[in-house]
Scaffold this motif. Sequence first.
Motif, PDB file in Angstrom:
ATOM      1  N   ALA A 208       0.838  -1.214   0.000  1.00  0.00           N
ATOM      2  CA  ALA A 208       0.000   0.000   0.000  1.00  0.00           C
ATOM      3  C   ALA A 208       0.863   1.250   0.000  1.00  0.00           C
ATOM      4  CB  ALA A 208      -0.937  -0.013   1.205  1.00  0.00           C
ATOM      5  N   GLU A 209       1.917   1.250   0.795  1.00  0.00           N
ATOM      6  CA  GLU A 209       2.822   2.404   0.845  1.00  0.00           C
ATOM      7  C   GLU A 209       3.519   2.604  -0.494  1.00  0.00           C
ATOM      8  OE1 GLU A 209       6.834   3.828   3.180  1.00  0.00           O
ATOM      9  OE2 GLU A 209       5.473   2.477   4.201  1.00  0.00           O
ATOM     10  N   GLN A 210       3.963   1.528  -1.095  1.00  0.00           N
ATOM     11  CA  GLN A 210       4.624   1.617  -2.399  1.00  0.00           C
ATOM     12  C   GLN A 210       3.659   2.151  -3.456  1.00  0.00           C
ATOM     13  OE1 GLN A 210       7.929   0.967  -3.160  1.00  0.00           O
ATOM     14  NE2 GLN A 210       7.401   1.903  -5.095  1.00  0.00           N
ATOM     15  N   LEU A 211       2.426   1.691  -3.414  1.00  0.00           N
ATOM     16  CA  LEU A 211       1.429   2.164  -4.372  1.00  0.00           C
ATOM     17  C   LEU A 211       1.101   3.631  -4.144  1.00  0.00           C
ATOM     18  CD1 LEU A 211      -0.762  -1.018  -4.493  1.00  0.00           C
ATOM     19  CD2 LEU A 211       0.420   0.007  -6.446  1.00  0.00           C
ATOM     20  N   ASP A 212       1.145   4.078  -2.910  1.00  0.00           N
ATOM     21  CA  ASP A 212       0.935   5.492  -2.616  1.00  0.00           C
ATOM     22  C   ASP A 212       2.020   6.326  -3.303  1.00  0.00           C
ATOM     23  OD1 ASP A 212      -0.661   7.440  -1.336  1.00  0.00           O
ATOM     24  OD2 ASP A 212       0.775   7.605   0.296  1.00  0.00           O
ATOM     25  N   ASP A 213       3.259   5.881  -3.205  1.00  0.00           N
ATOM     26  CA  ASP A 213       4.361   6.564  -3.892  1.00  0.00           C
ATOM     27  C   ASP A 213       4.160   6.512  -5.406  1.00  0.00           C
ATOM     28  OD1 ASP A 213       5.563   7.028  -1.444  1.00  0.00           O
ATOM     29  OD2 ASP A 213       7.004   5.381  -1.639  1.00  0.00           O
ATOM     30  N   THR A 214       3.691   5.381  -5.891  1.00  0.00           N
ATOM     31  CA  THR A 214       3.488   5.202  -7.325  1.00  0.00           C
ATOM     32  C   THR A 214       2.406   6.132  -7.853  1.00  0.00           C
ATOM     33  OG1 THR A 214       4.194   2.895  -7.119  1.00  0.00           O
ATOM     34  CG2 THR A 214       3.010   3.494  -9.127  1.00  0.00           C
TER      35      THR A 214
END
Length: 70
Positions: free
Chosen positions: A26-32
């Motif tokens: 979820a955190e990585q997707l937020d950055d993405t």
Amino acid sequence: MKNNWILDVLTDLRGFATANGLPRLAEQLDDTVLLAACELVSSPEGGDARGANAGRVEFCCDVGGAGTGF
């Protein structure tokens, strides 16, 4: 802009990750999402990154280190 749909898809994926106990994803997707919004706004076609993430575009000055915290 014709490519804004990607922001909604990424947001949906982030919601799925959050709902299913995948906090790092979820955190990585937020950055993405932020990176995608920045690229859409700065693309040659221009754009306004409307949609679920319109307010986030202002924070995309430097997201080059996204995903490097693992």
